[in-house]
Design an enzyme around this catalytic site. Structure first.
Site, short mmCIF file in Angstrom:
data_model
loop_
_atom_site.label_atom_id
_atom_site.label_comp_id
_atom_site.label_asym_id
_atom_site.label_seq_id
_atom_site.Cartn_x
_atom_site.Cartn_y
_atom_site.Cartn_z
N ASP A 205 0.88 -1.17 0.00
CA ASP A 205 0.00 0.00 0.00
C ASP A 205 0.92 1.23 0.00
OD1 ASP A 205 -1.59 2.20 0.70
OD2 ASP A 205 -3.05 0.92 1.73
N TYR A 230 -4.95 11.32 -4.11
CA TYR A 230 -5.38 12.61 -3.55
C TYR A 230 -4.49 13.10 -2.41
CZ TYR A 230 -7.91 9.36 -0.44
OH TYR A 230 -8.25 8.33 0.40
N LYS A 231 -3.48 12.30 -2.06
CA LYS A 231 -2.55 12.74 -1.02
C LYS A 231 -1.41 13.50 -1.69
CE LYS A 231 -4.34 9.24 2.06
NZ LYS A 231 -4.29 7.85 2.51
C1 LIG Z 1 -5.50 7.14 2.70
C2 LIG Z 1 -5.38 5.66 2.82
C3 LIG Z 1 -6.36 4.82 2.27
C4 LIG Z 1 -7.58 5.44 1.65
O1 LIG Z 1 -8.44 4.54 1.06
P1 LIG Z 1 -9.71 5.11 0.26
O2 LIG Z 1 -10.31 3.94 -0.35
O3 LIG Z 1 -9.19 6.14 -0.69
O4 LIG Z 1 -10.60 5.78 1.25
C5 LIG Z 1 -6.15 3.44 2.33
N1 LIG Z 1 -5.05 2.93 2.93
C6 LIG Z 1 -4.09 3.72 3.48
C7 LIG Z 1 -2.89 3.10 4.11
C8 LIG Z 1 -4.25 5.10 3.45
O5 LIG Z 1 -3.32 5.88 4.00
#
Ligand SMILES: *Cc1c(COP(=O)(O)O)cnc(C)c1O
Length: 407
Positions: A205, A230-231
């Site tokens: 991830d 989006y980060k």
């Molecule tokens: C931000 C984040 C997500 C976000 O998942 P969405 O499906 O976009 O809400 C998932 N896993 C990690 C480790 C994150 O930091």
């Protein structure tokens, strides 16, 4: 370090910063003292605002259905390949689609399906909730045993700890490259190698590393990866995520939500699905074109600024932030840094543990400083190398010192 020295150092670091001009390419009209949340929602690039307006006006407004054959249809894979360049993956292995959560579900099912004789799925017991929830569900759906690995308090995952979780019955290990709580950066290469040594597959991830840490997925021989746009990629709220599968797995893997966009030939409209041999087989339905346009612009900007340069600045930003926090502690401020100290072991955020972290975060936001709060007692200071300046870090932490009673 004295506070006047810190202020002077911030000015000197900004003056010497080769990425400083990039800040002007983003919308900055927010009236804030400091934005420390680029790791949750990156700032709006001005070119994205223009590209979205143009796509709505000229694309949707004027080209209508013709837009698909004029390029929209290829966006999931062309933008996917551009992300591939950012994460060190050759073309054809990455697509932009869905949310990170849905991509995780697809990667977990696909990876587990490639190790049908193994019974265990290993995850980080402190990972982001959606990763844990989805892994739990996929384990239940597939009759796998779910095992939790507990990282050290600073979020690091050492070889011994990982070793204790691995054996020949492990099918898949899901890990975050950077821990969303502490900001710890894990060694993607050596961890991947260790997981492969027992014949298991790894899913990375990359939500908190993509765009700010060089990631050599191909070089590490990684199996699967997912991540946010989006980060640090600045693609905007809810912009589509990406999923990556190594070429050696692509022609064999099965994904749990095959749809018409998984097809080798989108318009074959045949009864039997013949899946694409590249990463498009991980798609399901019609992609979000506006979201893809925003991802394309954010990724282009990241590429032009250069990920190595972003990483170099990020190390300086987090280093400066740590020094400033140490100064607060020396002055009697009650907080504890939980992020690893070594530059090679931290991502692009610094996390502190404080009493009343929730109300402190609220008061910081009221004072124009926006970090974020994570249960139960953590305040995260996200530092985005393309948009955060050293003087901004200084100003934001000055407010923090005031609120801790050091004014
Ligand atoms: C931000 C984040 C997500 C976000 O998942 P969405 O499906 O976009 O809400 C998932 N896993 C990690 C480790 C994150 O930091």
């Amino acid at each position: 370090m004295r506070t006047t020295e810190l202020r002077e150092r911030a000015a000197a670091l900004d003056a010497a910063d080769p990425l400083a001009p990039w800040r002007q390419q983003f919308a900055l009209d927010d009236g804030l003292v400091a934005y420390f949340d680029g790791n949750s929602l990156g700032r709006l690039p001005l070119r994205t605002r223009d590209a979205l307006a143009r796509t709505v006006r000229e694309g949707w407004g004027e080209r209508l259905i013709r837009g698909w054959s004029e390029g929209w249809v290829d966006l999931p894979s062309t933008v996917g390949d551009e992300i591939g360049a950012v994460i060190g993956a050759a073309p054809g292995q990455t697509v932009v689609t869905d949310s990170t959560s849905i991509c995780l579900a697809k990667a977990l099912h696909a990876a587990a399906g490639l190790r049908p004789d193994r019974r265990r799925l290993v995850i980080d017991g402190s990972d982001f909730p959606t990763d844990r929830y989805l892994a739990r569900q996929v384990a239940a759906d597939r009759g796998l045993e779910l095992d939790h690995l507990q990282p050290a308090p600073d979020g690091s995952i050492g070889a011994e700890l990982l070793d204790s979780a691995l054996d020949k019955d492990v099918a898949v290990v899901l890990l975050s490259h950077v821990d969303y709580r502490t900001g710890a950066l894990r060694d993607l290469g050596s961890i991947t190698e260790q997981i492969h040594a027992v014949g298991a597959l790894v899913i990375w991830d990359l939500c908190h590393s993509v765009g700010v840490v060089p990631i050599g997925l191909d070089a590490a021989d990684a199996d699967f990866a997912v991540g946010c746009t989006y980060k640090y990629l600045n693609a905007g709220p809810g912009a589509p995520a990406f999923i990556h599968a190594a070429r050696r797995h692509l022609s064999r893997l099965t994904q749990p939500l095959p749809g018409w966009w998984s097809s080798a030939d989108l318009f074959a409209m045949s009864d039997a699905l013949e899946p694409a041999s590249d990463a498009r087989r991980l798609l399901s339905g019609t992609p979000n074109v506006l979201g893809l346009v925003a991802v394309r612009e954010g990724v282009a900007l990241t590429q032009e600024a250069d990920v190595d340069a972003a990483r170099a600045k990020s190390e300086l930003l987090t280093g400066y932030c740590l020094d400033a926090l140490d100064t607060i502690v020396e002055r009697g401020g009650e907080l504890e840094v939980v992020t690893p100290r070594a530059a090679t072991e931290r991502g692009s955020q610094v996390t502190v543990r404080v009493a009343d972290a929730r109300s402190l975060t609220t008061r910081l936001i009221e004072a124009g400083v926006v970090p974020d709060f994570r249960e139960p007692d953590l305040v995260r200071i996200g530092l985005a190398p393309l948009t955060t300046s050293f003087e901004e870090v200084h100003a934001g932490l000055d407010v923090l010192a005031d609120l801790l009673g050091l004014g």
